[in-house]
Structure formats: C-alpha cells, structure tokens
Design a protein around this motif. Sequence first.
Motif, PDB file in Angstrom:
ATOM      1  N   PRO A  57       0.735  -1.168   0.015  1.00  0.00           N
ATOM      2  CA  PRO A  57       0.012  -0.046  -0.027  1.00  0.00           C
ATOM      3  C   PRO A  57       0.808   1.369  -0.066  1.00  0.00           C
ATOM      4  CG  PRO A  57      -0.778  -1.651   1.628  1.00  0.00           C
ATOM      5  CD  PRO A  57       0.535  -2.075   1.261  1.00  0.00           C
ATOM      6  N   PRO A  98      -2.251  -6.608   3.614  1.00  0.00           N
ATOM      7  CA  PRO A  98      -3.292  -7.013   3.106  1.00  0.00           C
ATOM      8  C   PRO A  98      -3.986  -5.627   2.642  1.00  0.00           C
ATOM      9  CG  PRO A  98      -3.120  -8.611   4.584  1.00  0.00           C
ATOM     10  CD  PRO A  98      -2.253  -7.552   4.840  1.00  0.00           C
ATOM     11  N   SER A  99      -4.692  -5.541   1.409  1.00  0.00           N
ATOM     12  CA  SER A  99      -5.442  -4.161   1.084  1.00  0.00           C
ATOM     13  C   SER A  99      -6.827  -4.206   1.823  1.00  0.00           C
ATOM     14  CB  SER A  99      -5.481  -4.404  -0.475  1.00  0.00           C
ATOM     15  OG  SER A  99      -6.332  -5.310  -0.668  1.00  0.00           O
ATOM     16  N   GLY A 100      -7.277  -5.082   2.311  1.00  0.00           N
ATOM     17  CA  GLY A 100      -8.566  -4.875   3.078  1.00  0.00           C
ATOM     18  C   GLY A 100      -8.272  -4.469   4.665  1.00  0.00           C
ATOM     19  N   GLU A 101      -7.042  -4.390   5.067  1.00  0.00           N
ATOM     20  CA  GLU A 101      -6.837  -3.803   6.328  1.00  0.00           C
ATOM     21  C   GLU A 101      -7.404  -2.660   6.778  1.00  0.00           C
ATOM     22  OE1 GLU A 101      -6.423  -3.386   9.836  1.00  0.00           O
ATOM     23  OE2 GLU A 101      -5.287  -5.146   9.436  1.00  0.00           O
ATOM     24  N   PRO A 102      -8.271  -2.454   7.658  1.00  0.00           N
ATOM     25  CA  PRO A 102      -8.828  -1.204   7.905  1.00  0.00           C
ATOM     26  C   PRO A 102      -7.845  -0.117   8.544  1.00  0.00           C
ATOM     27  CG  PRO A 102      -9.691  -2.762   9.501  1.00  0.00           C
ATOM     28  CD  PRO A 102      -9.090  -3.660   8.259  1.00  0.00           C
TER      29      PRO A 102
END
Length: 206
Positions: free
Chosen positions: A152, A176-180
């Motif tokens: 990211p 991971p790209s979905g990590e808030p």
Amino acid sequence: MHLLTRGLAALIVLGICVMLGFLIVSDEGRDPAAATDRTIASRAADPSPLTVAETFPAGAAGYQVEKAVAETDCTVAVTGALRSELSGYGCSQAVRATLAVPDSGYLVTAGVLNLADTQSANAVADRVRALVETGDGSFTAMTGAQIPSGTPVGWRARGHYLLYCVITGPAGEPVPSGEPLLGQITSNLLDDYLSDLVLARRASGS
C-alpha cells in the motif's frame, strides 16, 4: 419630508451594514490553507530546506521514529521512471523516516520530497498512480530496496512538496489491502500530521 430623509438615510446605513456583513462572512468562509499556501507555493518563496527535527522528530504523529534522514539525492527514495520524474521537476531534497505503528507491528516508510513549485509537485503526484499500478516506478524502503508489488502506497501534494507513505508488515511484506488500519494510518500521517501540522506550520511562518 424630514421623516422621509431620515428613513432613506437609515436604509442606506442598513444596506452598508448588510454588505459589510456579507463580505466578512465570505472572507471567513474561505479556505485558510489557500491563503497561507502561497508562502510554500515554490522553493523560491520557501527556500529553507526541511530538517529531520522539523519533519520527523521523536514521536512524530504518535509513532516511534526508528530512523530519519534528510538527503539531497531524491532518487534514493524512488525507483524506475519516478527517478526521472523527480529529476525533471527539480526535486532538491528527500526527508524520510521509518516509523513503527504502535500495537500493530506495521512499519511505515514516510517522506517529504521538495519540488520546485506547486505545479511540479502536482505533476509528479499525477504520475505516481500510473507508475505504481504498472510497476514502472514506486518508492523505496529506507534501505534503498524496492518495496514488494502490492504494498500500500499513499501520497499527497501540498505547495511545492510531495508527501508519501508506504506501509508494510514487520518483515517488509505487503499488508493485505483490506486491512482497515491502512486508511487510518495514511490519513493520520499524510493529512493530519505532515500536511496540517508540519507544512501548515511552515506555510504560516511559525
């Protein structure tokens, strides 16, 4: 006639007061950054180089600063076609740091690149997305190593500066790209800290 004259005078005074009130409200509604950013619109107007102490002191943005450097060779901060972009747009300085995010294990490589003027910073910012997505250019870790594909990356332009951050796991692996937490780290570091504190302070002359 006397009463009519007094009434007209009162209407004129009222009109002047309303107009002044409108002008004051309009001025207050302007973005204060737009006015102060004139002082950091170019390196000619803002000639003093950034320092590590100014940009990444101990505890910067609430993170642990593991290492921070100020370098005159901007190309050490980037790879591929971004090197020629920075050279072409007059980058004179890269101030970078490795930051540890508390309670997450994440590491952030963050930096401020000193471009010639606002147009140059915006032009480089416009190129970053395309180059990162195609793999033709990106940012490096503090070691100089190229970051892994899928890492990211966040960036912003303000005045004649380009701000960026790269977020990795503790061993340098992509997060991971979905990590808030990614959006929170990026906003906190680039917007709240580097832009709204460090550069805003420089723009105001304080």
